[in-house]
Scaffold this motif. Sequence first.
Motif, PDB file in Angstrom:
ATOM      1  N   VAL A  81     -27.816 -93.749  14.321  1.00  0.00           N
ATOM      2  CA  VAL A  81     -27.815 -94.624  13.153  1.00  0.00           C
ATOM      3  C   VAL A  81     -28.224 -95.998  13.664  1.00  0.00           C
ATOM      4  O   VAL A  81     -27.517 -96.599  14.466  1.00  0.00           O
ATOM      5  CB  VAL A  81     -26.418 -94.685  12.499  1.00  0.00           C
ATOM      6  CG1 VAL A  81     -26.448 -95.608  11.291  1.00  0.00           C
ATOM      7  CG2 VAL A  81     -25.952 -93.297  12.098  1.00  0.00           C
TER       8      VAL A  81
ATOM      9  N   ASP B   2     -30.877 -86.242  16.043  1.00  0.00           N
ATOM     10  CA  ASP B   2     -31.572 -86.667  14.839  1.00  0.00           C
ATOM     11  C   ASP B   2     -31.426 -88.172  14.715  1.00  0.00           C
ATOM     12  O   ASP B   2     -30.766 -88.807  15.540  1.00  0.00           O
ATOM     13  CB  ASP B   2     -31.011 -85.953  13.604  1.00  0.00           C
ATOM     14  CG  ASP B   2     -32.071 -85.671  12.544  1.00  0.00           C
ATOM     15  OD1 ASP B   2     -33.052 -86.446  12.457  1.00  0.00           O
ATOM     16  OD2 ASP B   2     -31.912 -84.695  11.799  1.00  0.00           O
TER      17      ASP B   2
ATOM     18  N   ILE C 247     -31.315 -91.601  11.762  1.00  0.00           N
ATOM     19  CA  ILE C 247     -31.297 -92.187  10.428  1.00  0.00           C
ATOM     20  C   ILE C 247     -31.413 -93.693  10.611  1.00  0.00           C
ATOM     21  O   ILE C 247     -30.685 -94.278  11.410  1.00  0.00           O
ATOM     22  CB  ILE C 247     -29.992 -91.883   9.674  1.00  0.00           C
ATOM     23  CG1 ILE C 247     -29.786 -90.391   9.502  1.00  0.00           C
ATOM     24  CG2 ILE C 247     -29.972 -92.579   8.327  1.00  0.00           C
ATOM     25  CD1 ILE C 247     -28.457 -90.038   8.876  1.00  0.00           C
TER      26      ILE C 247
ATOM     27  N   ILE D  25     -29.033 -97.168   5.096  1.00  0.00           N
ATOM     28  CA  ILE D  25     -28.923 -95.717   4.910  1.00  0.00           C
ATOM     29  C   ILE D  25     -28.933 -95.372   3.429  1.00  0.00           C
ATOM     30  O   ILE D  25     -28.193 -95.947   2.645  1.00  0.00           O
ATOM     31  CB  ILE D  25     -27.629 -95.190   5.567  1.00  0.00           C
ATOM     32  CG1 ILE D  25     -27.685 -95.434   7.073  1.00  0.00           C
ATOM     33  CG2 ILE D  25     -27.440 -93.712   5.260  1.00  0.00           C
ATOM     34  CD1 ILE D  25     -26.403 -95.110   7.791  1.00  0.00           C
TER      35      ILE D  25
ATOM     36  N   LYS E 238     -30.287 -89.175   1.897  1.00  0.00           N
ATOM     37  CA  LYS E 238     -30.798 -88.862   3.239  1.00  0.00           C
ATOM     38  C   LYS E 238     -29.645 -88.577   4.199  1.00  0.00           C
ATOM     39  O   LYS E 238     -29.716 -87.652   5.018  1.00  0.00           O
ATOM     40  CB  LYS E 238     -31.656 -90.026   3.748  1.00  0.00           C
ATOM     41  CG  LYS E 238     -32.136 -89.878   5.167  1.00  0.00           C
ATOM     42  CD  LYS E 238     -33.109 -88.735   5.322  1.00  0.00           C
ATOM     43  CE  LYS E 238     -33.662 -88.715   6.743  1.00  0.00           C
ATOM     44  NZ  LYS E 238     -34.398 -87.500   7.032  1.00  0.00           N
ATOM     45  N   LEU E 239     -28.574 -89.347   4.100  1.00  0.00           N
ATOM     46  CA  LEU E 239     -27.408 -89.118   4.954  1.00  0.00           C
ATOM     47  C   LEU E 239     -26.829 -87.736   4.697  1.00  0.00           C
ATOM     48  O   LEU E 239     -26.590 -86.971   5.628  1.00  0.00           O
ATOM     49  CB  LEU E 239     -26.347 -90.196   4.703  1.00  0.00           C
ATOM     50  CG  LEU E 239     -25.021 -90.000   5.439  1.00  0.00           C
ATOM     51  CD1 LEU E 239     -25.213 -90.062   6.946  1.00  0.00           C
ATOM     52  CD2 LEU E 239     -24.013 -91.042   4.973  1.00  0.00           C
TER      53      LEU E 239
ATOM     54  N   THR F 215     -29.106 -84.993   6.054  1.00  0.00           N
ATOM     55  CA  THR F 215     -29.085 -84.917   7.518  1.00  0.00           C
ATOM     56  C   THR F 215     -27.791 -84.279   8.004  1.00  0.00           C
ATOM     57  O   THR F 215     -27.811 -83.424   8.902  1.00  0.00           O
ATOM     58  CB  THR F 215     -29.271 -86.320   8.132  1.00  0.00           C
ATOM     59  OG1 THR F 215     -30.496 -86.875   7.640  1.00  0.00           O
ATOM     60  CG2 THR F 215     -29.331 -86.245   9.649  1.00  0.00           C
TER      61      THR F 215
END
Length: 84
Positions: free
Chosen positions: A35, A54, A56, A60, A64-65, A68
Amino acid sequence: LVLMDCNMPVMDGFLATERIRERAGLNNRTPIIAVTANASTGDRDKCMSAGMDDYISKPIERKKLYETIDKWTGGDGGGGVEAP
Protein backbone atom coordinates in the motif's frame (compact mmCIF):
# COMPACT_ATOMS: atom_id res chain seq x y z
CA LEU A 1 -3.04 -11.38 4.46
CA VAL A 2 -0.89 -8.33 5.17
CA LEU A 3 -1.57 -4.81 3.89
CA MET A 4 1.97 -3.40 3.99
CA ASP A 5 2.55 0.34 4.10
CA CYS A 6 5.78 0.92 2.19
CA ASN A 7 6.66 4.19 3.93
CA MET A 8 6.78 3.47 7.66
CA PRO A 9 9.19 4.99 10.17
CA VAL A 10 12.02 2.88 11.65
CA MET A 11 11.54 -0.06 9.25
CA ASP A 12 9.96 0.54 5.84
CA GLY A 13 7.61 -1.93 4.22
CA PHE A 14 10.29 -3.27 1.89
CA LEU A 15 12.57 -4.34 4.73
CA ALA A 16 9.62 -5.58 6.79
CA THR A 17 8.52 -7.77 3.87
CA GLU A 18 12.02 -9.15 3.40
CA ARG A 19 12.17 -10.03 7.11
CA ILE A 20 8.78 -11.76 6.96
CA ARG A 21 9.83 -13.76 3.90
CA GLU A 22 13.10 -14.85 5.57
CA ARG A 23 11.15 -16.80 8.19
CA ALA A 24 10.20 -20.37 7.45
CA GLY A 25 6.66 -21.70 7.44
CA LEU A 26 3.46 -19.82 6.72
CA ASN A 27 5.27 -16.49 6.38
CA ASN A 28 6.58 -17.63 3.01
CA ARG A 29 3.03 -18.06 1.73
CA THR A 30 1.20 -15.20 3.48
CA PRO A 31 0.04 -12.74 0.81
CA ILE A 32 1.55 -9.28 1.29
CA ILE A 33 -0.10 -6.40 -0.55
CA ALA A 34 1.87 -3.19 -0.87
CA VAL A 35 0.00 0.00 0.00
CA THR A 36 1.85 3.06 -1.23
CA ALA A 37 1.41 6.60 -2.49
CA ASN A 38 4.03 5.85 -5.16
CA ALA A 39 2.25 4.80 -8.33
CA SER A 40 4.92 4.35 -10.99
CA THR A 41 5.88 1.09 -12.71
CA GLY A 42 9.29 1.20 -11.02
CA ASP A 43 7.64 1.37 -7.60
CA ARG A 44 5.50 -1.67 -8.37
CA ASP A 45 8.61 -3.57 -9.48
CA LYS A 46 10.41 -2.57 -6.27
CA CYS A 47 7.50 -3.98 -4.23
CA MET A 48 7.51 -7.25 -6.15
CA SER A 49 11.30 -7.54 -5.81
CA ALA A 50 11.00 -7.13 -2.04
CA GLY A 51 8.68 -10.17 -1.93
CA MET A 52 5.26 -8.51 -1.95
CA ASP A 53 2.54 -10.25 -3.92
CA ASP A 54 0.43 -7.35 -5.10
CA TYR A 55 0.21 -3.57 -5.09
CA ILE A 56 -2.40 -0.92 -4.35
CA SER A 57 -1.66 2.78 -4.74
CA LYS A 58 -3.10 5.57 -2.61
CA PRO A 59 -5.62 7.03 -2.54
CA ILE A 60 -7.24 3.62 -2.21
CA GLU A 61 -10.49 2.95 -4.01
CA ARG A 62 -12.75 0.76 -1.89
CA LYS A 63 -13.76 -1.46 -4.83
CA LYS A 64 -10.12 -2.04 -5.83
CA LEU A 65 -9.20 -2.86 -2.22
CA TYR A 66 -12.02 -5.41 -1.96
CA GLU A 67 -11.13 -6.97 -5.29
CA THR A 68 -7.46 -7.29 -4.34
CA ILE A 69 -8.24 -8.81 -0.94
CA ASP A 70 -10.69 -11.24 -2.55
CA LYS A 71 -8.09 -12.17 -5.16
CA TRP A 72 -5.71 -13.34 -2.42
CA THR A 73 -8.27 -14.84 -0.03
CA GLY A 74 -10.51 -16.62 -2.52
CA GLY A 75 -13.43 -14.24 -2.02
CA ASP A 76 -16.23 -13.41 -4.40
CA GLY A 77 -14.79 -10.19 -5.83
CA GLY A 78 -16.97 -7.84 -3.84
CA GLY A 79 -15.82 -8.29 -0.28
CA GLY A 80 -19.42 -8.86 0.65
CA VAL A 81 -20.00 -5.10 0.49
CA GLU A 82 -21.14 -3.05 -2.44
CA ALA A 83 -18.69 -0.26 -3.28
CA PRO A 84 -20.22 3.23 -3.60
